[in-house]
Design an enzyme around this catalytic site. Structure first.
Site, mmCIF file in Angstrom:
data_model
loop_
_atom_site.group_PDB
_atom_site.id
_atom_site.type_symbol
_atom_site.label_atom_id
_atom_site.label_comp_id
_atom_site.label_asym_id
_atom_site.label_seq_id
_atom_site.Cartn_x
_atom_site.Cartn_y
_atom_site.Cartn_z
ATOM 1 C CE1 TYR A 168 131.850 89.019 29.631
ATOM 2 C CE2 TYR A 168 132.547 87.788 31.498
ATOM 3 C CZ TYR A 168 132.919 88.443 30.259
ATOM 4 O OH TYR A 168 134.049 88.349 29.652
ATOM 5 N N GLY A 179 135.508 92.021 17.154
ATOM 6 C CA GLY A 179 136.164 92.782 18.228
ATOM 7 C C GLY A 179 137.460 92.868 18.368
ATOM 8 N NE ARG A 194 137.800 99.368 22.395
ATOM 9 C CZ ARG A 194 137.439 98.836 23.552
ATOM 10 N NH1 ARG A 194 137.821 98.834 24.569
ATOM 11 N NH2 ARG A 194 136.028 98.704 23.476
ATOM 12 C CG ASN A 241 138.007 89.037 21.135
ATOM 13 O OD1 ASN A 241 138.378 88.559 22.239
ATOM 14 N ND2 ASN A 241 137.648 90.213 21.050
ATOM 15 C CE LYS A 274 132.265 86.581 27.195
ATOM 16 N NZ LYS A 274 132.776 86.558 25.825
ATOM 17 C CB ALA A 308 123.584 84.134 31.702
ATOM 18 C CB SER A 314 134.330 84.627 30.627
ATOM 19 O OG SER A 314 134.722 85.040 31.851
#
Ligand code: NAP
Length: 246
Positions: free
Chosen positions: A154, A11, A14, A89, A158, A156, A141
């Site tokens: 998300y 990833g 960007r 990432n 992370k 879960a 995160s």
């Protein structure tokens, strides 16, 4: 210059991944730039990296697809060399309240963030075990540490990345392969641009530093963990969140 100088960043087209790729290139790594859809951005980044004197190749691959990941690592090894650094990432969000979240939105987020990290770690570690050297950094995160309403999928994924990191760190420690996680707070990127001004204000109020982070600030922490000299740090979660999760 160290012999360990090939890094794959997933990833990387960007946002935070792009900043990590540039930081590692500045530290002397040749870079595999993984992306899924943003080809023009990946090509532009490769040109930028080449200006630093590092080599760079663009690798299109959906990290949730284990077969495609296998092909990506094969190309990486053939065209740049065996990876000594992997930064997982690549990530997506599909926010919504749990009561109305579809199976598809739950699974897509788990597949990209968590399974994608597993897919790439499994493949990278084969090269690293042979080299008896490696540095793996997984991007978790603050949502995986504190939980975040509207992000059951998300959070879960992370949180899962933290368990994945610690288990792999234990498996690989004897081969001079470290596995750590970096847990960013809220960082300026396309991902957080999608938030409304009202949500951004509410989040900022909860951050002791009273601002969102910058991608470069996450990249510096990742690059630190990727150094040879960070050999004694493994299985850790480094929060780079302006104090939000403390
Ligand atoms: P972003 O700006 O939305 O960029 C996401 C990157 O992931 C893009 O390069 C995208 O590539 C890639 N990607 C998405 N799905 C992929 C897939 N299936 N296979 C390969 N690549 C894929 O996000 P960001 O804010 O930079 O976030 C980067 C990481 O940090 C993510 O893991 C995110 O969860 C985490 N994070 C972000 C924040 C934040 O506040 N921004 C906070 C904590 C953690 P294409 O464009 O080529 O599809």
């Amino acid at each position: 210059m160290s012999e360990h100088r090939i890094a794959l960043v997933t990833g990387a087209s960007r946002g935070i991944g792009r900043a990590i790729a540039l930081e590692l290139a500045n530290e002397g790594f040749d870079i595999g730039i993984n992306y899924n859809g943003s080809e023009a951005a990946a090509l532009e980044l490769a040109a930028e990296i080449k200006k630093t004197g590092a080599r760079a190749i663009c690798l299109k691959c959906d990290v949730s697809d284990s077969t495609a990941c296998g092909e990506m690592f094969k190309r990486l090894a053939e065209e740049l060399g065996a990876p000594s650094v992997l930064v997982n990432n690549a990530g997506i969000t599909r926010d919504g309240l749990m009561v109305s979240m579809s199976d598809e939105d739950f699974e897509a987020v788990l597949d990209t963030n968590l399974k994608g990290s597993f897919n790439c770690m499994k493949l990278a570690s084969k090269y690293m075990i042979k080299q008896r050297y490696g540095r793996i950094v997984n991007i978790s995160s603050v949502s995986g540490i504190m939980g975040n309403a509207g992000q059951t999928n998300y959070s879960a994924a992370k949180a899962g990345i933290i368990g994945l990191t610690k288990a792999a760190a234990r498996e690989l420690a004897g081969r001079d392969i470290t596995v750590n996680a970096v847990a960013p707070g809220f960082v300026v990127s396309d991902m957080t641009d999608a938030l409304s001004d009202k949500v951004k204000e509410a989040v900022t109020a909860q951050i002791p530093k009273k601002r969102f982070g910058r991608p470069e600030e996450i990249a510096k922490a990742v690059a630190f963990l990727c150094r040879e000299s960070s050999a004694y740090i493994t299985g850790q979660v480094l929060c780079v969140d302006g104090g939000m999760s403390m």
